[in-house]
Scaffold this motif. Sequence first.
Motif, PDB file in Angstrom:
ATOM      1  N   UNK A 370       0.820  -1.211   0.000  1.00 15.20           N
ATOM      2  CA  UNK A 370       0.000   0.000   0.000  1.00 15.20           C
ATOM      3  C   UNK A 370       0.858   1.267   0.000  1.00 15.20           C
ATOM      4  N   UNK A 371       1.942   1.237   0.769  1.00 14.38           N
ATOM      5  CA  UNK A 371       2.797   2.414   0.865  1.00 14.38           C
ATOM      6  C   UNK A 371       3.435   2.738  -0.491  1.00 14.38           C
ATOM      7  N   UNK A 372       3.823   1.696  -1.230  1.00 12.49           N
ATOM      8  CA  UNK A 372       4.434   1.904  -2.540  1.00 12.49           C
ATOM      9  C   UNK A 372       3.434   2.514  -3.509  1.00 12.49           C
ATOM     10  N   UNK A 373       2.204   2.019  -3.466  1.00 15.35           N
ATOM     11  CA  UNK A 373       1.167   2.538  -4.345  1.00 15.35           C
ATOM     12  C   UNK A 373       0.838   3.994  -3.989  1.00 15.35           C
ATOM     13  N   UNK A 374       0.773   4.264  -2.703  1.00  7.48           N
ATOM     14  CA  UNK A 374       0.507   5.633  -2.259  1.00  7.48           C
ATOM     15  C   UNK A 374       1.623   6.576  -2.700  1.00  7.48           C
ATOM     16  N   UNK A 375       2.850   6.130  -2.552  1.00  7.00           N
ATOM     17  CA  UNK A 375       3.988   6.951  -2.959  1.00  7.00           C
ATOM     18  C   UNK A 375       3.940   7.247  -4.449  1.00  7.00           C
ATOM     19  N   UNK A 376       3.565   6.237  -5.230  1.00  3.50           N
ATOM     20  CA  UNK A 376       3.481   6.425  -6.675  1.00  3.50           C
ATOM     21  C   UNK A 376       2.391   7.442  -7.018  1.00  3.50           C
ATOM     22  N   UNK A 377       1.239   7.334  -6.369  1.00  2.00           N
ATOM     23  CA  UNK A 377       0.140   8.266  -6.616  1.00  2.00           C
ATOM     24  C   UNK A 377       0.563   9.691  -6.267  1.00  2.00           C
ATOM     25  N   UNK A 378       1.249   9.854  -5.129  1.00  2.00           N
ATOM     26  CA  UNK A 378       1.696  11.179  -4.707  1.00  2.00           C
ATOM     27  C   UNK A 378       2.672  11.762  -5.732  1.00  2.00           C
ATOM     28  N   UNK A 380       2.995  11.012  -8.963  1.00  2.00           N
ATOM     29  CA  UNK A 380       2.290  11.362 -10.196  1.00  2.00           C
ATOM     30  C   UNK A 380       1.464  12.633 -10.009  1.00  2.00           C
ATOM     31  N   UNK A 381       0.830  12.762  -8.867  1.00  2.00           N
ATOM     32  CA  UNK A 381       0.000  13.939  -8.602  1.00  2.00           C
ATOM     33  C   UNK A 381       0.850  15.211  -8.591  1.00  2.00           C
ATOM     34  N   UNK A 382       2.026  15.146  -7.993  1.00  2.00           N
ATOM     35  CA  UNK A 382       2.917  16.305  -7.947  1.00  2.00           C
ATOM     36  C   UNK A 382       3.351  16.712  -9.350  1.00  2.00           C
ATOM     37  N   UNK A 383       3.587  15.726 -10.212  1.00  2.00           N
ATOM     38  CA  UNK A 383       4.060  16.013 -11.567  1.00  2.00           C
ATOM     39  C   UNK A 383       2.998  16.686 -12.418  1.00  2.00           C
ATOM     40  N   UNK A 449      12.842  18.301   1.222  1.00  2.00           N
ATOM     41  CA  UNK A 449      12.151  18.009   2.470  1.00  2.00           C
ATOM     42  C   UNK A 449      11.054  16.992   2.243  1.00  2.00           C
ATOM     43  N   UNK A 450      10.755  16.193   3.238  1.00  2.00           N
ATOM     44  CA  UNK A 450       9.717  15.177   3.120  1.00  2.00           C
ATOM     45  C   UNK A 450       8.422  15.718   3.694  1.00  2.00           C
ATOM     46  N   UNK A 451       7.604  16.372   2.815  1.00  2.00           N
ATOM     47  CA  UNK A 451       6.355  16.947   3.276  1.00  2.00           C
ATOM     48  C   UNK A 451       5.165  16.279   2.610  1.00  2.00           C
ATOM     49  N   UNK A 452       5.361  15.052   2.136  1.00  2.00           N
ATOM     50  CA  UNK A 452       4.288  14.373   1.424  1.00  2.00           C
ATOM     51  C   UNK A 452       3.606  13.331   2.276  1.00  2.00           C
ATOM     52  N   UNK A 453       3.959  13.274   3.547  1.00  2.00           N
ATOM     53  CA  UNK A 453       3.410  12.209   4.389  1.00  2.00           C
ATOM     54  C   UNK A 453       1.906  12.245   4.481  1.00  2.00           C
ATOM     55  N   UNK A 454       1.312  13.455   4.700  1.00  2.00           N
ATOM     56  CA  UNK A 454      -0.133  13.549   4.831  1.00  2.00           C
ATOM     57  C   UNK A 454      -0.819  13.152   3.549  1.00  2.00           C
ATOM     58  N   UNK A 455      -0.275  13.592   2.397  1.00  2.00           N
ATOM     59  CA  UNK A 455      -0.883  13.242   1.124  1.00  2.00           C
ATOM     60  C   UNK A 455      -0.814  11.752   0.878  1.00  2.00           C
TER      61      UNK A 455
END
Length: 493
Positions: A370-378, A380-383, A449-455
């Motif tokens: 799940x964490x890998x999928x979430x990271x991928x979504x984040x 892609x969303x940023x891009x 910085x790692x500010x994507x945790x909440x997303x």
Amino acid sequence: MKTDVEELTATRVKLTVEVPFDELKPNLDKAYKELSKQVRLKGFRPGKVPARLIDQYVGRGAVLQEAVNDALPELYGRAVEESEVFVLGQPDVEITNLDDGKEFAFTAEVDIRPKFEVPDFKDLEVVVDDAVVTPDEVEETIGNLRERFAALTAASRPAENGDFVSIDLAAQIDGEDVEDARTTGYSYEVGSKSSIEGLDEALAGMSAEESKTFTSTLAGGEHEGEEAEVTVTVHSVKIKELPELDDEFAQLASEFDTIGELRADVRKRLERQKRGQQLAQARDKALEALLEKIDIPLPDGVIEGEITRRNEQLEQQLQYAGLTKEAYLQEEEKSEEEFDTEIAEAARQAVKGGFVLDQLALQEELNVENEELSEYVVTQAMQIGMQPQQLAQHLTESGQLPALVSEVLRTKSLNVLVENVKIVDESGNELDADTIQRELGGETVEETGDDTGDDAAGADDTAEAAAASGDDAKPADEADDADKADEAKTKDA
């Protein structure tokens, strides 16, 4: 339920499925219920019409058809699961027996992924470019930055190459004005060759408030391809002045105090970029080398689908760029036949690569967390400039989660591959993909910085749904996992 599998080819099977009629009872009950809502009979409320009257007024055949259509997706899915075949695309289904009260049977022909094993790849060696940053590359990057901070000042002389002019353009054919070729207040760089043929030659030596007429071929509009008399009028001539390359410029264009610090930062970012390019090269070449060791049949239907997808993608890109396919082929100096051959070969390689990476994931027992999928979504969303939760919702509603899972899984397979082959640069230095990846990842965290945790946490629910989905994605081109969105320490103009 009984399922027989007939292998039509190495990449296509025929499933013959026999279903006891009593297994259709839930679907028949549902069909009667739905039809009861639609039938209007005096003395009966909608949804309360008895089954015997539905048979009488609608027909038992219509009820059976409704029940079969409702049952087929689940029955087909069970047949595929029992047969342990990896299906691709939509099946061709034919009902072969529908004996009311006794038996129901159907066949389904469908493409499958060929069965094969990925051979040992630890003996593979790939060569990538050196990651050497030259002084010229540093200066070129800084020069591009200077261009962004250039100032335009009025010139007291005629226009020269590199100057910026404000112009009006008008065209005539046989003495008649061409309205869609008229332009006013157009800012143009002399010598850029970015407008109609002959404009740069006409502008050279012209001063403000002067006009000149020349003959050119119109590049667009109703009269595209026709010769016209084009009149250009210059309103102003401006010189582009670059800022001095000193500490003052460094403070203007970046967070650094000195030009030396700016140069050092530019070199660091270029080195990081080239390390990322090395990793991308290694992945591409490792997969190419592995594919050369494997010979497998490929389903024609899947190949044709990939060719269609690539052609549609190109058409969209050309339409966005305002180009025709004919103009594109002319620019690329390719014939229609050469282009079709290249597209077909690229499609075959993409499909084969997808199959190999899927099989490698099975052999290595890889899965998507799940964490890998979430990271991928984040990521892609940023891009694309979208909120991760919005993108996750879109992927869920559009049914793209299985494709997303497949893409993440194939990326993991590719990482396994590149981490186990020998990588050397052109100078003969041996490189370690895992080390490069850690260096790139470490610098990304340090700089941004790692500010994507909440997303990422917000996308967890979607990740769980995706992880439970099957893999029916089409083969996709491999993505460059190097961080192309590296945050420069220089300010945007």
